[in-house]
Design a protein around this motif. Structure first.
Motif, PDB file in Angstrom:
ATOM      1  N   VAL A  27       0.852  -1.189   0.000  1.00 48.77           N
ATOM      2  CA  VAL A  27       0.000   0.000   0.000  1.00 48.77           C
ATOM      3  C   VAL A  27       0.887   1.238   0.000  1.00 48.77           C
ATOM      4  O   VAL A  27       1.826   1.329   0.810  1.00 48.77           O
ATOM      5  N   THR A 274      -4.613   6.509   1.646  1.00 47.10           N
ATOM      6  CA  THR A 274      -4.263   5.400   0.767  1.00 47.10           C
ATOM      7  C   THR A 274      -4.264   5.906  -0.670  1.00 47.10           C
ATOM      8  O   THR A 274      -5.325   6.188  -1.244  1.00 47.10           O
ATOM      9  N   ARG A 277      -2.961   0.804  -3.969  1.00 48.58           N
ATOM     10  CA  ARG A 277      -2.925  -0.489  -3.296  1.00 48.58           C
ATOM     11  C   ARG A 277      -2.652  -1.567  -4.351  1.00 48.58           C
ATOM     12  O   ARG A 277      -3.387  -1.685  -5.337  1.00 48.58           O
TER      13      ARG A 277
END
Length: 290
Positions: A27, A274, A277
């Motif tokens: 990630v 984030t 990913r």
């Protein structure tokens, strides 16, 4: 190399650990910092001017939408309401009297027409009866107009009377209290401030190199100094489509649900977003990277 200066020694073998290459999730994060703010901060203001009779809420109290948070003195307005209600009753009685007069005039006109058709009444007499009837109808119209006007005034005063009870327009907490009982509050004068912290937000600046990596809806992990080691989850709610030419950054908003109201506006927060990913990336042990 072992041995003295200029000498030649034997090489010492190096200790090597062997690690296996594998596949796991990787990630990529973008970290931003800033201060938390409430979902909404609303100044509660009265619609009418008046002296404050009471403010039943204190700093930090929780309030709900529609809850009364201040009361203005209303004795003068109540007296006006009572007077207008009395006038309204007089107007209603006047309308009834004028309608009765119109009925009497109509009956007189009908008898006059019958007498005129039989030759028992002159043209002038018939015209006089018609004039009295028309005048009675006009008096009914005037009385009804006065009744409507008085009713409108009563409705206006009723709204003004209800406006003396100042209510909160949102759910939240009292964040600031500007006035106390006994003070005079003008129309649109901020009395208290209500902060909705059911959701807290952070407005941060996104640098140009990270702009394409962060999109609305991206997950966010929030940490604050007040709760060390604890993370709160949120998401990117909005990303501005333009850059500030002075800072070369775009404004971004992050929303964090706050059901327990633990997060407070003004707290300094670190947010990890984030950006990307990869669920099946080729990986090696971290210690293998020098």
């Amino acid at each position: 190399r072992a041995g003295g200066r200029g000498g030649r020694g034997t090489a010492v073998p190096m200790t090597v650990d062997v690690g296996a290459v594998g596949r796991s999730e990787v990630v990529d994060y973008v970290t931003v910092v800033g201060n938390l703010i409430g979902k909404a901060t609303v100044d509660v203001v009265p619609r009418v001017a008046g002296r404050i009779e009471s403010i039943p809420v204190q700093l930090g109290d929780r309030v709900t939408r529609g809850q009364m948070v201040a009361k203005l003195e209303d004795r003068a307005i109540r007296e006006q309401v009572n007077q207008v209600r009395a006038n309204l009753e007089v107007n209603q009685a006047t309308v009834s009297a004028r309608q009765n007069d119109a009925v009497v005039a109509k009956n007189s006109l009908d008898r006059a027409r019958t007498s005129f058709e039989r030759g028992l009444l002159s043209q002038q007499g018939l015209e006089d009866a018609e004039a009295r009837y028309n005048s009675a109808i006009s008096q009914v119209t005037v009385a009804q107009a006065q009744l409507v006007s008085t009713q409108a005034r009563l409705d206006e005063l009723s709204v003004t009377l209800s406006d003396t009870a100042v209510v909160s327009p949102v759910d939240g907490f009292v964040g600031r209290r500007n006035l106390d009982a006994g003070a005079f509050a003008g129309a649109n004068t901020p009395m208290i401030s209500v902060v909705d912290i059911g959701i807290v937000r952070m407005v941060a600046n996104l640098v140009e190199k990270d702009f394409r990596r962060v999109q609305a809806g991206a997950p966010a992990l929030v940490e604050v100094d007040a709760f060390p080691g604890e993370q709160f989850t949120g998401h990117v709610s909005r990303v501005a489509p333009v850059f500030d030419p002075a800072t070369r950054t775009a404004t971004m908003e992050i929303e964090v649900p706050n059901p327990g109201f633990r997060l407070k506006p003004g707290m300094y927060a670190r947010v990890r977003l984030t950006a990307e990913r990869k669920p099946d990336a080729l990986t090696v042990p971290r210690a293998a990277i020098v």
